[in-house]
Motif scaffolding. Sequence first.
Motif, PDB file in Angstrom:
ATOM      1  N   PHE A  33       0.836  -1.207   0.000  1.00  0.00           N
ATOM      2  CA  PHE A  33       0.000   0.000   0.000  1.00  0.00           C
ATOM      3  C   PHE A  33       0.872   1.259   0.000  1.00  0.00           C
ATOM      4  CE2 PHE A  33      -2.588   3.213   2.272  1.00  0.00           C
ATOM      5  CZ  PHE A  33      -3.782   3.143   1.580  1.00  0.00           C
ATOM      6  N   GLY A  34       1.830   1.315   0.918  1.00  0.00           N
ATOM      7  CA  GLY A  34       2.690   2.494   1.016  1.00  0.00           C
ATOM      8  C   GLY A  34       3.528   2.704  -0.226  1.00  0.00           C
ATOM      9  N   ALA A  35       4.098   1.636  -0.769  1.00  0.00           N
ATOM     10  CA  ALA A  35       4.927   1.758  -1.961  1.00  0.00           C
ATOM     11  C   ALA A  35       4.106   2.235  -3.154  1.00  0.00           C
ATOM     12  CB  ALA A  35       5.589   0.413  -2.272  1.00  0.00           C
ATOM     13  N   PHE A  36       2.884   1.727  -3.255  1.00  0.00           N
ATOM     14  CA  PHE A  36       2.002   2.130  -4.352  1.00  0.00           C
ATOM     15  C   PHE A  36       1.733   3.623  -4.309  1.00  0.00           C
ATOM     16  CE2 PHE A  36      -2.476   3.008  -5.539  1.00  0.00           C
ATOM     17  CZ  PHE A  36      -2.415   2.721  -6.893  1.00  0.00           C
ATOM     18  N   TRP A  37       1.352   4.130  -3.144  1.00  0.00           N
ATOM     19  CA  TRP A  37       0.995   5.537  -3.046  1.00  0.00           C
ATOM     20  C   TRP A  37       2.225   6.442  -3.085  1.00  0.00           C
ATOM     21  CZ3 TRP A  37      -3.285   7.631  -4.305  1.00  0.00           C
ATOM     22  CH2 TRP A  37      -4.474   6.897  -4.213  1.00  0.00           C
ATOM     23  N   TYR A  41       2.727   9.535  -5.612  1.00  0.00           N
ATOM     24  CA  TYR A  41       3.028  10.879  -5.116  1.00  0.00           C
ATOM     25  C   TYR A  41       4.269  11.447  -5.806  1.00  0.00           C
ATOM     26  CZ  TYR A  41       4.554  14.582  -1.968  1.00  0.00           C
ATOM     27  OH  TYR A  41       4.980  15.769  -1.447  1.00  0.00           O
ATOM     28  N   GLU A  42       5.302  10.637  -5.916  1.00  0.00           N
ATOM     29  CA  GLU A  42       6.535  11.108  -6.555  1.00  0.00           C
ATOM     30  C   GLU A  42       6.287  11.489  -8.014  1.00  0.00           C
ATOM     31  OE1 GLU A  42       9.279   7.947  -5.832  1.00  0.00           O
ATOM     32  OE2 GLU A  42       9.468   8.408  -3.687  1.00  0.00           O
ATOM     33  N   ALA A  43       5.434  10.720  -8.687  1.00  0.00           N
ATOM     34  CA  ALA A  43       5.111  11.052 -10.079  1.00  0.00           C
ATOM     35  C   ALA A  43       4.374  12.390 -10.158  1.00  0.00           C
ATOM     36  CB  ALA A  43       4.271   9.938 -10.697  1.00  0.00           C
ATOM     37  N   ALA A  44       3.483  12.636  -9.202  1.00  0.00           N
ATOM     38  CA  ALA A  44       2.742  13.899  -9.198  1.00  0.00           C
ATOM     39  C   ALA A  44       3.658  15.078  -8.891  1.00  0.00           C
ATOM     40  CB  ALA A  44       1.599  13.828  -8.185  1.00  0.00           C
ATOM     41  N   ARG A  45       4.588  14.879  -7.979  1.00  0.00           N
ATOM     42  CA  ARG A  45       5.499  15.964  -7.627  1.00  0.00           C
ATOM     43  C   ARG A  45       6.437  16.300  -8.783  1.00  0.00           C
ATOM     44  NH1 ARG A  45       6.412  17.766  -2.478  1.00  0.00           N
ATOM     45  NH2 ARG A  45       7.558  19.346  -3.644  1.00  0.00           N
ATOM     46  N   ALA A  46       6.645  15.362  -9.682  1.00  0.00           N
ATOM     47  CA  ALA A  46       7.536  15.611 -10.819  1.00  0.00           C
ATOM     48  C   ALA A  46       6.854  16.408 -11.923  1.00  0.00           C
ATOM     49  CB  ALA A  46       8.036  14.280 -11.380  1.00  0.00           C
ATOM     50  N   PRO A 197      -1.246  11.267   3.784  1.00  0.00           N
ATOM     51  CA  PRO A 197      -0.104  10.591   4.414  1.00  0.00           C
ATOM     52  C   PRO A 197       1.225  10.792   3.707  1.00  0.00           C
ATOM     53  CG  PRO A 197      -1.983   9.103   4.275  1.00  0.00           C
ATOM     54  CD  PRO A 197      -2.309  10.306   3.441  1.00  0.00           C
ATOM     55  N   TRP A 198       1.184  11.115   2.429  1.00  0.00           N
ATOM     56  CA  TRP A 198       2.408  11.122   1.629  1.00  0.00           C
ATOM     57  C   TRP A 198       2.969  12.512   1.402  1.00  0.00           C
ATOM     58  CZ3 TRP A 198       2.252   6.224   2.228  1.00  0.00           C
ATOM     59  CH2 TRP A 198       1.011   5.571   2.204  1.00  0.00           C
ATOM     60  N   ASP A 199       2.208  13.550   1.690  1.00  0.00           N
ATOM     61  CA  ASP A 199       2.577  14.915   1.288  1.00  0.00           C
ATOM     62  C   ASP A 199       2.868  15.775   2.509  1.00  0.00           C
ATOM     63  OD1 ASP A 199       2.857  17.405   0.118  1.00  0.00           O
ATOM     64  OD2 ASP A 199       1.224  17.075  -1.327  1.00  0.00           O
ATOM     65  N   ASP A 200       4.155  16.032   2.759  1.00  0.00           N
ATOM     66  CA  ASP A 200       4.535  16.784   3.958  1.00  0.00           C
ATOM     67  C   ASP A 200       4.361  18.290   3.789  1.00  0.00           C
ATOM     68  OD1 ASP A 200       6.651  17.445   2.299  1.00  0.00           O
ATOM     69  OD2 ASP A 200       8.190  16.473   3.525  1.00  0.00           O
ATOM     70  N   ARG A 201       3.796  18.729   2.671  1.00  0.00           N
ATOM     71  CA  ARG A 201       3.506  20.153   2.506  1.00  0.00           C
ATOM     72  C   ARG A 201       2.265  20.577   3.287  1.00  0.00           C
ATOM     73  NH1 ARG A 201       3.437  20.376  -3.932  1.00  0.00           N
ATOM     74  NH2 ARG A 201       2.181  18.506  -3.485  1.00  0.00           N
ATOM     75  N   PHE A 202       1.457  19.602   3.707  1.00  0.00           N
ATOM     76  CA  PHE A 202       0.245  19.898   4.471  1.00  0.00           C
ATOM     77  C   PHE A 202       0.536  19.811   5.966  1.00  0.00           C
ATOM     78  CE2 PHE A 202      -1.448  18.635   0.360  1.00  0.00           C
ATOM     79  CZ  PHE A 202      -2.397  19.630   0.142  1.00  0.00           C
ATOM     80  N   GLY A 203       0.006  20.799   6.707  1.00  0.00           N
ATOM     81  CA  GLY A 203       0.238  20.838   8.143  1.00  0.00           C
ATOM     82  C   GLY A 203      -0.976  20.519   8.978  1.00  0.00           C
TER      83      GLY A 203
END
Length: 327
Positions: A33-37, A41-46, A197-203
């Motif tokens: 699950f974690g690896a999938f998401w 996320y990395e693809a979206a950030r690129a 869970p994957w995006d540390d830009r949110f506080g």
Amino acid sequence: MPAFAHEFPFDPTYGRTREELLRIPAPAPPADFGAFWQSRYEAARAVETAPEVGALVEERDGVRIFEVTYLSVGEVRLGGWLVLPAEGPAEHGFVIGHGYGGRDQAGPDVPLPLPRSAALLPCVRGMGTRGLVPEIPSVADGHVLHGIASRDTYVIGDCVADLWCAASALRELVPGLGALGYAGGSFGGGLGALALPWDDRFGAAQLTVPTFGNHPLRLTLPCTGSGESVRTYHRTHPEVTDVLRYFDAASAATLIEIPTLVAPALFDPAVPPPGQFAVYNALPPGSPQPHILQAGHFDHDGTETELKALSEARAGFFAQHLTDGEA
């Protein structure tokens, strides 16, 4: 429990008491699950989101509202609204998700949760007049099934990526923002739980009547929302349960590390309350107490009062967690 007069052929409380709802767990996620998401996320950030600000739509509530477009995964350009302070710089930033059916204007999402804020209000792919994509159904019952045969093609994954790309576009348009806030209800609440869970830009985040919680249980519960379309599909395609495991908002919520205020409803014909509470129950110990609503997706005599109280609770929550207590 609320006792509303209704004409639904089922009980929108699903026979659960508040105490029972607060004990509904999240299902165990797949091992990867974690690896999938994380990969998604990395693809979206690129993605180079190349945001473009369009016409000024209106000015009200201390903000100016502009049309905006940005690129998301798959080179899909989506539209939405950019909200900026009418005077002075933005001190806070928000991405605000929408319910199933999308949004045709900024509408009730303004005023924003905090003053002196900027926000991007995206229309995720397939939804609303500004998120329409030719091959994706724009009606919830069809949209929720688009690409569902595979975890890699399911539209919900790309809709989550649309939120991540919205955050990227907002940061490009309004440099210098600190930790972002996320707010979303129903469809937007479920997408938010999957995204956070994957995006540390949110506080900090606030999720209202979130969908996609505890799919194994949802498949047993009739409803008037998009979940009924999935239930119908599941009857002839039971293998879809393996795909849905990767898109369970409650499973994702177990991994959310930021303060998250959930507002689940005790009575809801569109998004069964057991799934909503599963999202809240999955949050780590010490999370804010839920802001429990009497009803979701159902107008009643107390609707206006409940919505006002929720708005006040949301503002206080974000004031505490995004501004160190300064409103």
